[in-house]
Design a protein around this motif. Structure first.
Motif, PDB file in Angstrom:
ATOM      1  N   CYS A  44       0.933  -1.015   0.074  1.00 18.83           N
ATOM      2  CA  CYS A  44       0.105  -0.050  -0.011  1.00 18.83           C
ATOM      3  C   CYS A  44       0.864   1.179  -0.085  1.00 18.83           C
ATOM      4  O   CYS A  44       2.234   1.033   0.182  1.00 18.83           O
ATOM      5  CB  CYS A  44      -0.780  -0.064   1.286  1.00 18.83           C
ATOM      6  SG  CYS A  44      -0.230   0.365   2.873  1.00 18.83           S
ATOM      7  N   TYR A  45       0.461   2.275  -0.185  1.00 15.70           N
ATOM      8  CA  TYR A  45       0.859   3.750  -0.196  1.00 15.70           C
ATOM      9  C   TYR A  45       0.618   4.466   1.055  1.00 15.70           C
ATOM     10  O   TYR A  45      -0.761   4.717   1.363  1.00 15.70           O
ATOM     11  CB  TYR A  45       0.903   4.307  -1.226  1.00 15.70           C
ATOM     12  CG  TYR A  45       1.512   3.601  -2.418  1.00 15.70           C
ATOM     13  CD1 TYR A  45       3.012   3.739  -2.750  1.00 15.70           C
ATOM     14  CD2 TYR A  45       0.726   2.966  -3.555  1.00 15.70           C
ATOM     15  CE1 TYR A  45       3.651   3.130  -3.808  1.00 15.70           C
ATOM     16  CE2 TYR A  45       1.356   2.182  -4.605  1.00 15.70           C
ATOM     17  CZ  TYR A  45       2.910   2.285  -4.493  1.00 15.70           C
ATOM     18  OH  TYR A  45       3.496   1.723  -5.556  1.00 15.70           O
ATOM     19  N   ALA A  46       1.478   5.253   1.513  1.00 16.54           N
ATOM     20  CA  ALA A  46       1.195   6.256   2.907  1.00 16.54           C
ATOM     21  C   ALA A  46       1.818   7.607   2.722  1.00 16.54           C
ATOM     22  O   ALA A  46       3.141   7.395   2.215  1.00 16.54           O
ATOM     23  CB  ALA A  46       1.195   5.488   4.108  1.00 16.54           C
ATOM     24  N   ARG A  47       1.489   8.482   3.333  1.00 17.36           N
ATOM     25  CA  ARG A  47       2.163   9.686   3.599  1.00 17.36           C
ATOM     26  C   ARG A  47       3.404   9.517   4.466  1.00 17.36           C
ATOM     27  O   ARG A  47       3.335   8.819   5.491  1.00 17.36           O
ATOM     28  CB  ARG A  47       1.285  10.652   4.460  1.00 17.36           C
ATOM     29  CG  ARG A  47       1.840  11.874   4.758  1.00 17.36           C
ATOM     30  CD  ARG A  47       0.914  12.817   5.622  1.00 17.36           C
ATOM     31  NE  ARG A  47       1.268  14.225   5.666  1.00 17.36           N
ATOM     32  CZ  ARG A  47       0.556  15.180   5.080  1.00 17.36           C
ATOM     33  NH1 ARG A  47      -0.185  14.757   4.026  1.00 17.36           N
ATOM     34  NH2 ARG A  47       1.023  16.416   4.704  1.00 17.36           N
ATOM     35  N   GLN A  48       4.461   9.686   4.042  1.00 18.59           N
ATOM     36  CA  GLN A  48       5.862   9.619   4.721  1.00 18.59           C
ATOM     37  C   GLN A  48       5.702  10.221   6.290  1.00 18.59           C
ATOM     38  O   GLN A  48       5.066  11.323   6.171  1.00 18.59           O
ATOM     39  CB  GLN A  48       7.117  10.472   4.038  1.00 18.59           C
ATOM     40  CG  GLN A  48       7.664   9.634   3.222  1.00 18.59           C
ATOM     41  CD  GLN A  48       9.073  10.435   2.799  1.00 18.59           C
ATOM     42  OE1 GLN A  48       9.650  11.227   3.049  1.00 18.59           O
ATOM     43  NE2 GLN A  48       9.333  10.009   1.242  1.00 18.59           N
ATOM     44  N   GLY A  49       6.162   9.608   7.121  1.00 16.86           N
ATOM     45  CA  GLY A  49       6.081  10.185   8.490  1.00 16.86           C
ATOM     46  C   GLY A  49       4.789   9.807   9.255  1.00 16.86           C
ATOM     47  O   GLY A  49       4.733  10.250  10.297  1.00 16.86           O
ATOM     48  N   SER A  50       3.767   9.259   8.492  1.00 19.26           N
ATOM     49  CA  SER A  50       2.343   8.901   9.017  1.00 19.26           C
ATOM     50  C   SER A  50       2.191   7.861   9.839  1.00 19.26           C
ATOM     51  O   SER A  50       1.180   7.530  10.451  1.00 19.26           O
ATOM     52  CB  SER A  50       1.220   8.917   7.997  1.00 19.26           C
ATOM     53  OG  SER A  50       1.537   7.946   7.020  1.00 19.26           O
ATOM     54  N   MET A  51       3.188   6.790   9.751  1.00 17.65           N
ATOM     55  CA  MET A  51       3.053   5.545  10.476  1.00 17.65           C
ATOM     56  C   MET A  51       3.039   5.705  12.088  1.00 17.65           C
ATOM     57  O   MET A  51       4.254   6.388  12.281  1.00 17.65           O
ATOM     58  CB  MET A  51       3.984   4.647  10.064  1.00 17.65           C
ATOM     59  CG  MET A  51       3.843   3.134  10.526  1.00 17.65           C
ATOM     60  SD  MET A  51       4.809   3.066  12.131  1.00 17.65           S
ATOM     61  CE  MET A  51       6.565   3.049  11.604  1.00 17.65           C
ATOM     62  N   VAL A  52       2.436   5.531  12.970  1.00 18.65           N
ATOM     63  CA  VAL A  52       2.819   5.582  14.232  1.00 18.65           C
ATOM     64  C   VAL A  52       2.871   4.210  14.959  1.00 18.65           C
ATOM     65  O   VAL A  52       3.364   4.390  16.113  1.00 18.65           O
ATOM     66  CB  VAL A  52       1.255   6.332  15.021  1.00 18.65           C
ATOM     67  CG1 VAL A  52       1.166   7.723  14.582  1.00 18.65           C
ATOM     68  CG2 VAL A  52      -0.166   5.608  14.674  1.00 18.65           C
ATOM     69  N   ALA A  53       2.422   3.182  14.432  1.00 21.12           N
ATOM     70  CA  ALA A  53       2.918   1.891  15.068  1.00 21.12           C
ATOM     71  C   ALA A  53       2.571   0.715  13.931  1.00 21.12           C
ATOM     72  O   ALA A  53       1.887   0.988  12.898  1.00 21.12           O
ATOM     73  CB  ALA A  53       1.994   1.611  15.972  1.00 21.12           C
ATOM     74  N   PHE A  54       3.362  -0.404  14.239  1.00 23.21           N
ATOM     75  CA  PHE A  54       3.227  -1.362  13.070  1.00 23.21           C
ATOM     76  C   PHE A  54       3.829  -2.752  14.022  1.00 23.21           C
ATOM     77  O   PHE A  54       4.364  -2.647  14.711  1.00 23.21           O
ATOM     78  CB  PHE A  54       3.784  -1.252  11.867  1.00 23.21           C
ATOM     79  CG  PHE A  54       5.393  -1.506  11.896  1.00 23.21           C
ATOM     80  CD1 PHE A  54       5.912  -2.974  11.667  1.00 23.21           C
ATOM     81  CD2 PHE A  54       6.340  -0.759  12.175  1.00 23.21           C
ATOM     82  CE1 PHE A  54       7.059  -3.197  11.455  1.00 23.21           C
ATOM     83  CE2 PHE A  54       7.670  -0.943  12.183  1.00 23.21           C
ATOM     84  CZ  PHE A  54       8.199  -2.184  11.692  1.00 23.21           C
ATOM     85  N   ARG A  55       3.099  -3.860  13.397  1.00 24.83           N
ATOM     86  CA  ARG A  55       3.651  -5.284  13.726  1.00 24.83           C
ATOM     87  C   ARG A  55       3.821  -5.981  12.786  1.00 24.83           C
ATOM     88  O   ARG A  55       2.708  -5.897  11.747  1.00 24.83           O
ATOM     89  CB  ARG A  55       2.595  -5.670  15.130  1.00 24.83           C
ATOM     90  CG  ARG A  55       1.371  -5.974  14.755  1.00 24.83           C
ATOM     91  CD  ARG A  55       0.467  -6.327  16.036  1.00 24.83           C
ATOM     92  NE  ARG A  55      -0.914  -6.448  15.746  1.00 24.83           N
ATOM     93  CZ  ARG A  55      -1.773  -6.757  16.864  1.00 24.83           C
ATOM     94  NH1 ARG A  55      -1.551  -6.711  18.149  1.00 24.83           N
ATOM     95  NH2 ARG A  55      -3.183  -6.877  16.316  1.00 24.83           N
ATOM     96  N   GLY A  56       4.516  -6.919  12.669  1.00 21.77           N
ATOM     97  CA  GLY A  56       4.483  -7.972  11.657  1.00 21.77           C
ATOM     98  C   GLY A  56       5.615  -7.782  10.929  1.00 21.77           C
ATOM     99  O   GLY A  56       6.622  -6.755  11.275  1.00 21.77           O
ATOM    100  N   ASN A  57       5.745  -8.167   9.588  1.00 19.73           N
ATOM    101  CA  ASN A  57       6.918  -8.276   8.506  1.00 19.73           C
ATOM    102  C   ASN A  57       6.567  -7.217   7.697  1.00 19.73           C
ATOM    103  O   ASN A  57       6.213  -7.495   6.605  1.00 19.73           O
ATOM    104  CB  ASN A  57       7.260  -9.590   8.095  1.00 19.73           C
ATOM    105  CG  ASN A  57       8.503  -9.461   7.149  1.00 19.73           C
ATOM    106  OD1 ASN A  57       9.415  -8.719   7.311  1.00 19.73           O
ATOM    107  ND2 ASN A  57       8.553 -10.573   6.080  1.00 19.73           N
TER     108      ASN A  57
ATOM    109  N   PHE B 129      -1.776   4.557  10.853  1.00 17.65           N
ATOM    110  CA  PHE B 129      -1.412   5.576  10.190  1.00 17.65           C
ATOM    111  C   PHE B 129      -2.314   6.780  10.655  1.00 17.65           C
ATOM    112  O   PHE B 129      -3.505   6.651  11.083  1.00 17.65           O
ATOM    113  CB  PHE B 129      -1.357   5.607   8.732  1.00 17.65           C
ATOM    114  CG  PHE B 129      -0.697   4.632   7.936  1.00 17.65           C
ATOM    115  CD1 PHE B 129       0.449   4.850   7.838  1.00 17.65           C
ATOM    116  CD2 PHE B 129      -1.477   3.494   7.440  1.00 17.65           C
ATOM    117  CE1 PHE B 129       1.368   3.936   7.435  1.00 17.65           C
ATOM    118  CE2 PHE B 129      -0.569   2.601   7.009  1.00 17.65           C
ATOM    119  CZ  PHE B 129       0.701   2.800   6.472  1.00 17.65           C
ATOM    120  N   ALA B 130      -1.761   8.001  11.113  1.00 15.00           N
ATOM    121  CA  ALA B 130      -2.407   9.345  11.380  1.00 15.00           C
ATOM    122  C   ALA B 130      -1.533  10.378  11.308  1.00 15.00           C
ATOM    123  O   ALA B 130      -0.329  10.346  10.872  1.00 15.00           O
ATOM    124  CB  ALA B 130      -2.538   9.220  13.020  1.00 15.00           C
TER     125      ALA B 130
END
Length: 225
Positions: free
Chosen positions: A36-49, A85-86
């Motif tokens: 997927c695509y997202a705004r740079q710097g918008s990821m606030v958390a993730f889990r997995g590979n 994302f936020a």
């Protein structure tokens, strides 16, 4: 340990299917199974590979400019896992595209989107080179797009009998089939005398809708994360 912070509405639940859902009004949860695509710097958390690859402006069809003239770098998110994302606690909304749907979106309001969506950068017709030119992103295809809005959006119907005029600093997006042009609401003489501060607006004609945010100041969404 006891606290209201552990209320059920705040607790993350396992994803039931790939794709995006609202985690809450201010964040989007994306169950990634591929890309997927997202705004740079918008990821606030993730889990997995998951891997996050920065995409600069001018690469492929990436979003180059927003109406304000600001750039919007994107990142590709690849792998299997979940990401949240936020952006500065702005309200989040998910737009689900079907066949034939077209939406013009201000780049500063894009949060994340499915790789199945197509998008292109277009100069807003009729805008000329005011402020360096007005550029927006046109999305189409099938998939979901998450947009952000500072405050609750105002959605205004546009009809052939009732064109709508919007401040270019407030506009979030509009129906792509609408005709756009610039409207000057002050005379040159009034501008020289300071005037009302409302000099030029974007005029939208046709059949559709326009989305604006309840502010015309510098949006938080344009700030770097």
């Amino acid at each position: 340990m006891q606290s209201d912070i552990f209320a059920s509405e705040n607790m993350v639940q396992p994803a039931t299917a790939p794709g995006m859902t609202l985690q809450n009004p201010w964040s989007v949860k994306y169950a990634v199974n591929g890309e997927c695509y997202a705004r740079q710097g918008s990821m606030v958390a993730f889990r997995g590979n998951l891997q996050f690859e920065r995409k600069g402006q001018g690469v492929g069809n990436l979003l180059k400019r927003a109406v304000t003239g600001e750039g919007l770098p994107l990142m590709a998110v690849r792998g299997q896992g979940e990401a949240w994302f936020a952006h500065q606690a702005a309200n989040c909304f998910i737009v689900d595209f079907g066949p034939g749907d077209l939406l013009t979106v201000n780049g500063r309001n894009v949060l994340c989107f499915d790789a199945t969506l197509s998008y292109r950068i277009e100069m807003v017709k009729g805008a000329g080179m005011v402020g360096g030119g007005l550029f927006n992103s046109v999305f189409s295809g099938q998939g979901k797009l998450a947009v952000i809005c500072e405050g609750n959006p105002i959605v205004i119907p546009v009809s052939p009998q009732a064109p709508v005029f919007v401040d270019t600093d407030a506009v979030v997006g509009w129906s792509a089939q609408l005709h756009t042009s610039l409207h000057r609401s002050q005379s040159f003489g009034s501008m020289l005398r300071s005037g009302s501060g409302e000099v030029v607006q974007l005029r939208l004609d046709g059949e559709g809708f326009v989305i604006v945010r309840p502010s015309e100041g510098q949006p938080a969404a344009t700030a770097s994360s």
